[in-house]
Design a protein around this motif. Structure first.
Motif, PDB file in Angstrom:
ATOM      1  N   UNK A  49     -50.834  45.832  54.384  1.00 23.99           N
ATOM      2  CA  UNK A  49     -51.232  47.188  54.781  1.00 23.99           C
ATOM      3  C   UNK A  49     -52.511  47.206  55.615  1.00 23.99           C
ATOM      4  N   UNK A  50     -53.265  46.116  55.594  1.00 22.96           N
ATOM      5  CA  UNK A  50     -54.506  46.038  56.366  1.00 22.96           C
ATOM      6  C   UNK A  50     -54.258  45.698  57.834  1.00 22.96           C
ATOM      7  N   UNK A  51     -53.064  45.270  58.177  1.00 26.45           N
ATOM      8  CA  UNK A  51     -52.744  44.963  59.573  1.00 26.45           C
ATOM      9  C   UNK A  51     -52.798  46.239  60.397  1.00 26.45           C
ATOM     10  N   UNK A  52     -53.322  46.143  61.591  1.00 25.17           N
ATOM     11  CA  UNK A  52     -53.496  47.343  62.429  1.00 25.17           C
ATOM     12  C   UNK A  52     -52.181  48.081  62.666  1.00 25.17           C
ATOM     13  N   UNK A  53     -51.078  47.349  62.758  1.00 25.90           N
ATOM     14  CA  UNK A  53     -49.792  48.006  62.998  1.00 25.90           C
ATOM     15  C   UNK A  53     -49.271  48.750  61.764  1.00 25.90           C
ATOM     16  N   UNK A  54     -49.911  48.547  60.618  1.00 26.50           N
ATOM     17  CA  UNK A  54     -49.500  49.230  59.385  1.00 26.50           C
ATOM     18  C   UNK A  54     -50.427  50.395  59.033  1.00 26.50           C
ATOM     19  N   UNK A  55     -51.353  50.746  59.915  1.00 25.25           N
ATOM     20  CA  UNK A  55     -52.350  51.793  59.629  1.00 25.25           C
ATOM     21  C   UNK A  55     -51.695  53.123  59.252  1.00 25.25           C
ATOM     22  N   UNK A  56     -50.658  53.532  59.971  1.00 24.35           N
ATOM     23  CA  UNK A  56     -49.991  54.813  59.667  1.00 24.35           C
ATOM     24  C   UNK A  56     -49.306  54.770  58.302  1.00 24.35           C
ATOM     25  N   UNK A  57     -48.697  53.644  57.983  1.00 21.61           N
ATOM     26  CA  UNK A  57     -48.027  53.487  56.692  1.00 21.61           C
ATOM     27  C   UNK A  57     -49.063  53.581  55.568  1.00 21.61           C
ATOM     28  N   UNK A  58     -50.173  52.867  55.712  1.00 24.69           N
ATOM     29  CA  UNK A  58     -51.218  52.879  54.691  1.00 24.69           C
ATOM     30  C   UNK A  58     -51.794  54.285  54.513  1.00 24.69           C
ATOM     31  N   UNK A  59     -51.986  54.995  55.615  1.00 29.76           N
ATOM     32  CA  UNK A  59     -52.557  56.340  55.556  1.00 29.76           C
ATOM     33  C   UNK A  59     -51.675  57.318  54.784  1.00 29.76           C
ATOM     34  N   UNK A  60     -50.373  57.088  54.787  1.00 32.87           N
ATOM     35  CA  UNK A  60     -49.435  57.991  54.114  1.00 32.87           C
ATOM     36  C   UNK A  60     -49.194  57.645  52.646  1.00 32.87           C
ATOM     37  N   UNK A  61     -49.677  56.497  52.198  1.00 34.87           N
ATOM     38  CA  UNK A  61     -49.405  56.053  50.829  1.00 34.87           C
ATOM     39  C   UNK A  61     -50.647  56.195  49.958  1.00 34.87           C
ATOM     40  N   UNK A  62     -50.529  56.886  48.828  1.00 35.00           N
ATOM     41  CA  UNK A  62     -51.668  56.979  47.916  1.00 35.00           C
ATOM     42  C   UNK A  62     -52.131  55.583  47.487  1.00 35.00           C
ATOM     43  N   UNK A  63     -53.438  55.422  47.431  1.00 35.31           N
ATOM     44  CA  UNK A  63     -54.029  54.128  47.056  1.00 35.31           C
ATOM     45  C   UNK A  63     -54.537  54.178  45.619  1.00 35.31           C
ATOM     46  N   UNK A  64     -54.593  53.098  44.910  1.00 37.34           N
ATOM     47  CA  UNK A  64     -54.118  51.787  45.314  1.00 37.34           C
ATOM     48  C   UNK A  64     -52.587  51.759  45.344  1.00 37.34           C
TER      49      UNK A  64
END
Length: 109
Positions: A49-64
């Protein structure tokens, strides 16, 4: 390079609200009966999720977050239908931005 497929959700949802342990135990048993190699992994706080191409995916998923990662797209499709409220996707690895597809950012205790 291998294509990895994933189901992604918050750790709380996947590990506490869903019967994930039972689902994975059943799938493991099925693979053993069929003498099939395990091709899925549960990863808490997946590093992909830290890969730049996964930024949108990470932003939409509650963390952790937590992910079930597999090389078997059919298994991920089946999980999506079983779990319903999860995100799915895929990524190629290893790559410059995702050197280890199964890496975790979770602290080891």
């Amino acid at each position: 390079m291998t294509t990895y497929y994933y189901v992604l959700a918050s750790q709380r949802f996947l590990l506490e609200e869903e019967p994930l342990e039972e689902v994975l135990r059943e799938r493991t048993r099925k693979y053993q009966e069929e003498e099939q190699e395990i091709d899925f992994w549960l990863v808490k706080q997946p590093a992909f999720l830290e890969a730049r191409e996964m930024a949108d995916v990470k932003a939409k998923c509650p963390q952790p977050a937590a992910a079930i990662i597999s090389t078997n797209s059919s298994f991920i499709t089946w999980l999506k239908l079983r779990l319903e409220y999860v995100a799915t996707g895929e990524f190629p690895a290893p790559s410059d931005t995702i050197p280890d597809p199964l890496a975790s950012l979770a602290a080891v205790s």
